[in-house]
Design an enzyme around this catalytic site. Structure first.
Site, PDB file in Angstrom:
ATOM      1  N   ARG A  90       0.832  -1.206   0.000  1.00 29.55           N
ATOM      2  CA  ARG A  90       0.000   0.000   0.000  1.00 29.55           C
ATOM      3  C   ARG A  90       0.867   1.256   0.000  1.00 29.55           C
ATOM      4  O   ARG A  90       0.521   2.254  -0.640  1.00 29.55           O
ATOM      5  CB  ARG A  90      -0.935   0.007   1.215  1.00 29.55           C
ATOM      6  N   HIS A  94       0.525   4.524  -2.485  1.00 30.96           N
ATOM      7  CA  HIS A  94       0.331   5.890  -1.992  1.00 30.96           C
ATOM      8  C   HIS A  94       1.515   6.792  -2.300  1.00 30.96           C
ATOM      9  O   HIS A  94       1.383   8.011  -2.340  1.00 30.96           O
ATOM     10  CB  HIS A  94       0.001   5.880  -0.494  1.00 30.96           C
ATOM     11  N   ASN A 123      -4.027   9.119   3.974  1.00 29.59           N
ATOM     12  CA  ASN A 123      -2.914   8.248   4.326  1.00 29.59           C
ATOM     13  C   ASN A 123      -3.127   7.551   5.666  1.00 29.59           C
ATOM     14  O   ASN A 123      -2.202   6.927   6.204  1.00 29.59           O
ATOM     15  CB  ASN A 123      -1.588   9.026   4.327  1.00 29.59           C
ATOM     16  N   HIS A 221      -5.548  -5.934  -2.858  1.00 25.40           N
ATOM     17  CA  HIS A 221      -6.371  -6.101  -1.648  1.00 25.40           C
ATOM     18  C   HIS A 221      -6.502  -7.562  -1.233  1.00 25.40           C
ATOM     19  O   HIS A 221      -7.285  -7.881  -0.342  1.00 25.40           O
ATOM     20  CB  HIS A 221      -7.743  -5.443  -1.847  1.00 25.40           C
TER      21      HIS A 221
HETATM   22  C1  HEM Z   1      -8.995   2.925  -6.265  1.00 30.03           C
HETATM   23  C2  HEM Z   1      -8.150   2.371  -5.662  1.00 30.03           C
HETATM   24  C3  HEM Z   1      -8.038   2.026  -4.204  1.00 30.03           C
HETATM   25  C4  HEM Z   1      -8.811   2.341  -3.128  1.00 30.03           C
HETATM   26  C5  HEM Z   1     -10.072   3.180  -3.098  1.00 30.03           C
HETATM   27  C6  HEM Z   1      -8.195   1.729  -1.984  1.00 30.03           C
HETATM   28  C7  HEM Z   1      -8.652   1.845  -0.689  1.00 30.03           C
HETATM   29  C8  HEM Z   1      -8.079   1.241   0.414  1.00 30.03           C
HETATM   30  C9  HEM Z   1      -8.516   1.386   1.765  1.00 30.03           C
HETATM   31  C10 HEM Z   1      -9.670   2.268   2.221  1.00 30.03           C
HETATM   32  C11 HEM Z   1      -7.724   0.616   2.545  1.00 30.03           C
HETATM   33  C12 HEM Z   1      -7.817   0.431   4.063  1.00 30.03           C
HETATM   34  C13 HEM Z   1      -6.921   1.380   4.804  1.00 30.03           C
HETATM   35  C14 HEM Z   1      -7.147   1.227   6.291  1.00 30.03           C
HETATM   36  O1  HEM Z   1      -8.308   1.298   6.707  1.00 30.03           O
HETATM   37  O2  HEM Z   1      -6.165   1.055   7.027  1.00 30.03           O
HETATM   38  C15 HEM Z   1      -6.791  -0.044   1.691  1.00 30.03           C
HETATM   39  C16 HEM Z   1      -5.847  -0.942   2.113  1.00 30.03           C
HETATM   40  C17 HEM Z   1      -4.903  -1.498   1.292  1.00 30.03           C
HETATM   41  N1  HEM Z   1      -4.684  -1.170  -0.039  1.00 30.03           N
HETATM   42 FE1  HEM Z   1      -5.921  -0.118  -1.219  1.00 30.03          FE
HETATM   43  N2  HEM Z   1      -7.095   1.049  -2.391  1.00 30.03           N
HETATM   44  C18 HEM Z   1      -6.952   1.208  -3.736  1.00 30.03           C
HETATM   45  C19 HEM Z   1      -5.943   0.734  -4.543  1.00 30.03           C
HETATM   46  C20 HEM Z   1      -4.870   0.034  -4.085  1.00 30.03           C
HETATM   47  C21 HEM Z   1      -3.713  -0.308  -4.870  1.00 30.03           C
HETATM   48  C22 HEM Z   1      -3.505   0.086  -6.327  1.00 30.03           C
HETATM   49  C23 HEM Z   1      -2.880  -1.008  -4.068  1.00 30.03           C
HETATM   50  C24 HEM Z   1      -1.517  -1.584  -4.351  1.00 30.03           C
HETATM   51  C25 HEM Z   1      -0.988  -1.735  -5.501  1.00 30.03           C
HETATM   52  C26 HEM Z   1      -3.530  -1.129  -2.781  1.00 30.03           C
HETATM   53  C27 HEM Z   1      -3.037  -1.836  -1.718  1.00 30.03           C
HETATM   54  C28 HEM Z   1      -3.630  -1.905  -0.471  1.00 30.03           C
HETATM   55  C29 HEM Z   1      -3.150  -2.765   0.593  1.00 30.03           C
HETATM   56  C30 HEM Z   1      -2.019  -3.772   0.491  1.00 30.03           C
HETATM   57  C31 HEM Z   1      -3.952  -2.501   1.701  1.00 30.03           C
HETATM   58  C32 HEM Z   1      -3.817  -3.129   3.098  1.00 30.03           C
HETATM   59  C33 HEM Z   1      -2.904  -2.229   3.904  1.00 30.03           C
HETATM   60  C34 HEM Z   1      -2.567  -2.727   5.291  1.00 30.03           C
HETATM   61  O3  HEM Z   1      -2.906  -3.851   5.658  1.00 30.03           O
HETATM   62  O4  HEM Z   1      -1.921  -1.954   6.016  1.00 30.03           O
HETATM   63  N3  HEM Z   1      -4.718  -0.469  -2.817  1.00 30.03           N
HETATM   64  N4  HEM Z   1      -7.017   0.365   0.382  1.00 30.03           N
END
Ligand code: HEM
Ligand code: NAG
Ligand code: NAG
Length: 350
Positions: A90, A94, A123, A221
């Protein structure tokens, strides 16, 4: 339609791969969108790499052990924290989404009188910035002044995917670090979990991906967690409600019982196998077990759903699409040569 099998895991130009969708007969109305999806294409990856002056052997002489050093550092970190790979993946998104893949997310406040990008509420939940700085300090001993923080972020993400069971993605290197950062751009460009499919597609098409690759990159995800803050809207705001698996919804309400979370400590896994990089995410969102609004939306929109189903059925196919998409994400607006620096410390300007 001709079937062309990509032969390797390396990001071939996935865009040119047309494939037949025998099981998609049910989705006849989606077919025009599939075709459109394969046509919405920019340049092949080789074009972007050349244009960006990056190369696969950029550190061959200046830091030959780079990848093995990063790998062994991460391996020992992952043994103590199984959730770290998700954090690095993530973090890369970002970083790349704001200004470009230039490590601007690592800079602390106060330089040039600006606030760090971390101040942005988008973030929220970003972790492990300091692990990148730690790896940087080890690399400064091994090959001083050579390896950019921007490349370390991308390599850490790549290694996270691999060590979690995902594909081995080859990444061109040579990114430089930014001298600026922007909390305003972080607010504007980092997507909210409630974005529409149109907004979702435009984010990734602007990085040279087609719709199939856009759907594959959200497969990130498959790792990690979300906080109640990003989930409660779907549970308690009637405008955001959509169909969910009954038992799954009940478990979400149990984890996040109030519309305004009482703490920011509770997290819910992104899919049923949150530390394994697999295609479970797609199976889950088809079954109504999506954590965020956008995950749910791509499983139902006619432009994206066929790819969701394809990835759910064929993990290898998902890995290939993801590899290609990941490289394109990693090439977004990179700085090269004199346009950027190699920072000595990832959190401050030289
Ligand atoms: C439109 C695109 C995206 C949206 C709206 C989105 C939204 C989110 C949200 C809301 C979270 C949860 C954050 C939290 O509550 O701590 C999350 C987690 C995550 N996102 Fe996305 N995301 C998107 C695209 C991506 C992309 C492109 C990647 C990587 C290439 C990604 C990788 C991750 C990962 C690995 C997590 C888990 C993070 C953790 O466990 O700390 N996301 N995302
Ligand atoms: C820096 O920030 C402080 C506090 O926000 C403000 O008072 C000051 O005018 C700023 N300085 C410059 C040069 O912008
Ligand atoms: C949780 O984090 C959000 C975003 O940073 C913040 O607005 C909210 O006040 C926090 N809630 C609690 C209970 O700490």
């Amino acid at each position: 339609m001709p079937i062309q099998q990509p032969t390797q895991m390396q990001p071939t130009n996935f865009l040119t791969t047309t494939t037949s969708f025998p099981v998609m007969a049910l989705f006849a109305t989606g077919l025009p969108w599939i075709l459109l999806g394969t046509m919405v294409m920019a340049m092949p990856i080789s074009f972007w790499i050349k244009a960006n002056q990056l190369s696969y052997d950029y550190y061959k002489f200046s830091c030959p052990n780079l990848e093995s050093i990063i790998e062994s550092e991460l391996l020992s970190l992952f043994l103590t924290d199984a959730t770290a790979p998700a954090a690095f993946l993530r973090l890369m998104f970002h970083d790349c989404q704001v200004q470009g893949c230039d490590a601007s997310i690592l800079l602390d406040s106060n330089y040039l009188n600006y606030s760090s990008e971390m101040i942005s509420s988008r973030n929220f939940g970003i972790r492990n910035r300091e692990s990148i700085s730690h790896i940087k300090s080890i690399l400064e001993e091994e090959c001083p002044g050579q390896v950019s923080c921007a490349d370390i972020i991308v390599l850490a993400a790549k290694e996270s995917v691999l060590l979690s069971g995902g594909p081995n993605i080859e990444i061109p290197l040579g990114r430089k670090d930014s001298r600026t950062y922007s909390v305003l751009e972080a607010d504007a460009k980092l997507p909210s979990p409630t974005i529409t499919v149109d907004e979702f597609i435009s984010i990734f098409v602007s990085k040279g991906m087609n719709i199939e690759e856009s759907v594959s990159i959200l497969g990130a995800h498959t790792l990690g967690v979300g906080h109640c803050l990003n989930i409660v809207g779907r549970l308690y705001d009637s405008r955001q409600r959509d169909k969910m698996d009954f038992g799954f919804e009940a478990s979400l309400r149990l984890a996040c019982p109030t519309e305004i979370p009482l703490t920011n400590l509770t997290v819910v896994p992104n899919d049923m196998t949150p530390v394994i990089f697999d295609n479970q995410y797609y199976r889950d969102i088809i079954a109504g077990r999506s954590l965020f609004g956008i995950d749910s939306s791509i499983s139902r929109d006619l432009r994206t759903a066929p790819f969701v189903i394809r990835f759910a059925m064929d993990q290898n196919y998902f890995f290939k699409a993801f590899s290609s998409a990941f490289v394109k994400l990693s090439l977004n607006n990179v700085l090269t040569d004199v346009l950027g620096d190699v920072l000595r410390h990832c959190n401050q300007l030289n």
